[in-house]
Design an enzyme around this catalytic site. Structure first.
Site, PDB file in Angstrom:
ATOM      1  N   GLY A  75       1.019  -1.271   0.016  1.00 56.20           N
ATOM      2  CA  GLY A  75      -0.119  -0.211  -0.089  1.00 56.20           C
ATOM      3  C   GLY A  75       0.742   1.207  -0.189  1.00 56.20           C
ATOM      4  O   GLY A  75       0.635   2.241   0.885  1.00 56.20           O
ATOM      5  N   SER A  76       1.883   1.363  -0.706  1.00 55.44           N
ATOM      6  CA  SER A  76       2.810   2.351  -0.827  1.00 55.44           C
ATOM      7  C   SER A  76       2.713   3.278  -2.108  1.00 55.44           C
ATOM      8  O   SER A  76       3.929   3.976  -2.248  1.00 55.44           O
ATOM      9  CB  SER A  76       4.257   1.632  -0.624  1.00 55.44           C
ATOM     10  OG  SER A  76       4.454   0.858  -1.691  1.00 55.44           O
ATOM     11  N   THR A  77       1.759   3.473  -2.754  1.00 57.79           N
ATOM     12  CA  THR A  77       1.619   4.321  -3.811  1.00 57.79           C
ATOM     13  C   THR A  77       1.078   5.719  -3.252  1.00 57.79           C
ATOM     14  O   THR A  77       1.278   6.817  -3.934  1.00 57.79           O
ATOM     15  CB  THR A  77       0.561   3.967  -4.704  1.00 57.79           C
ATOM     16  OG1 THR A  77      -0.740   3.893  -4.190  1.00 57.79           O
ATOM     17  CG2 THR A  77       1.000   2.784  -5.310  1.00 57.79           C
TER      18      THR A  77
ATOM     19  N   ILE B 278       1.094   7.354   3.936  1.00 57.98           N
ATOM     20  CA  ILE B 278       2.241   7.015   5.029  1.00 57.98           C
ATOM     21  C   ILE B 278       3.137   5.888   4.391  1.00 57.98           C
ATOM     22  O   ILE B 278       4.185   5.997   4.413  1.00 57.98           O
ATOM     23  CB  ILE B 278       1.355   6.293   6.151  1.00 57.98           C
ATOM     24  CG1 ILE B 278       0.901   7.421   6.950  1.00 57.98           C
ATOM     25  CG2 ILE B 278       2.381   5.455   7.083  1.00 57.98           C
ATOM     26  CD1 ILE B 278      -0.282   7.054   8.450  1.00 57.98           C
TER      27      ILE B 278
ATOM     28  N   TYR C 185     -12.490  -1.100  12.432  1.00 61.93           N
ATOM     29  CA  TYR C 185     -10.964  -0.538  12.177  1.00 61.93           C
ATOM     30  C   TYR C 185     -10.365  -0.839  13.246  1.00 61.93           C
ATOM     31  O   TYR C 185      -8.973  -1.540  13.243  1.00 61.93           O
ATOM     32  CB  TYR C 185     -11.074   0.656  11.547  1.00 61.93           C
ATOM     33  CG  TYR C 185      -9.766   1.104  11.299  1.00 61.93           C
ATOM     34  CD1 TYR C 185      -8.929   0.675  10.251  1.00 61.93           C
ATOM     35  CD2 TYR C 185      -9.038   2.135  12.234  1.00 61.93           C
ATOM     36  CE1 TYR C 185      -7.715   1.433   9.893  1.00 61.93           C
ATOM     37  CE2 TYR C 185      -7.833   2.546  11.894  1.00 61.93           C
ATOM     38  CZ  TYR C 185      -7.329   2.175  10.762  1.00 61.93           C
ATOM     39  OH  TYR C 185      -5.883   2.801  10.269  1.00 61.93           O
TER      40      TYR C 185
END
Length: 263
Positions: free
Chosen positions: A14-16, A19, A153
């Site tokens: 999830g690094s596009t 954070i 969550y």
């Protein structure tokens, strides 16, 4: 302190953006060869190109949905071994508990918990065999201070703490560490856009609206503002460094003092 991760391969899920992107940038800036991950190939390619320009580092992209077993398997096949795994990909929304169906809870669990479980299963054994490695779960202050509008969550983020602590015990006596990082409200691109939109209506800056949000929704905050993605990334880069060799099984807070406990 100079953190040198030259010769290490890091995967950040999830690094596009947000954070995750800041973490990928920080690790690349420290010399690691970084694998950028996201679900959409075009978005991944764009992020890799931008990060190469910003850091001059070695980066590659792999598009895979880590919220599924098939996506995790595809990612592990494309990247057979890593020295550093940062499980960052996450999904959340603000919903009333009574209006949230089972499908939502299952989706949260698959993305926020099982992605890290599956990828740790794929990579941790190799780290132990090589006697060096870092696994970092990006949890949240919501794991401890669970918001009533985000119970599902908070549940998944608490589960991440249990998984990271348990995995750390598997590394006893080795050069491998497993830790969790707890960010608080963070001014990611999406949050900044929302704050700017609201600020334009109220004649305020995004930062001012962000401070108001923190003090209204997280009144125990000592920082009194939203953190930046880079501030969170700094903690993660340290946890991935050789200098953090004695930090294992820990929950590392970057939440601005929201959690009102000493321990």
């Amino acid at each position: 302190m100079k953190i040198d991760l030259a010769g290490k391969t890091a995967l950040v899920t999830g690094s596009t953006m947000g954070i995750g992107r800041a973490i990928a940038k920080g690790l690349a800036g420290a010399g690691a060869s970084v694998v950028v991950n996201g679900r959409d190939a075009k978005t991944v390619d764009a992020a890799v190109a931008a990060l190469k320009g910003e850091t001059g580092g070695t980066l590659r992209g792999v598009a895979a949905d880590v919220g599924t077993a098939e996506g995790c398997a595809a990612l592990a096949k494309a990247v057979p071994a890593v020295d550093i795994l940062v499980s960052n990909a996450a999904f959340f929304a603000i919903k009333d508990f009574f209006d949230q169906p089972d499908e939502d809870w299952q989706r949260y669990f698959e993305v926020n918990v099982m992605a890290g479980v599956r990828l740790s299963r794929a990579y941790l054994k190799g780290m132990l065999e090589r006697d060096w490695g870092r696994v970092v779960f990006i949890s949240s202050e919501s794991a401890i201070s669970i918001p009533p509008g985000m119970i599902s969550y908070g549940f998944t983020k608490a589960a991440e703490l249990a998984v990271s602590r348990g995995l750390a015990k598997l590394t006893r006596g080795t050069g491998v560490t497993v830790n969790a990082v707890l960010p608080g409200p963070t001014m990611t691109e999406r949050f900044a856009a929302r704050m700017a939109e609201r600020g334009a209506k109220e004649g305020k800056s995004a930062e001012e609206v962000g401070r108001e949000f923190v003090m209204a929704q997280r009144p125990s905050s000592i920082l009194g503002r939203m953190a930046t993605p880079e501030e969170v990334a700094n903690m993660v880069v340290y946890a991935c460094s050789a200098q953090a060799s004695a930090t294992n099984g820990a929950t590392l807070r970057v939440e601005g003092g929201i959690i009102d406990t000493i321990g």
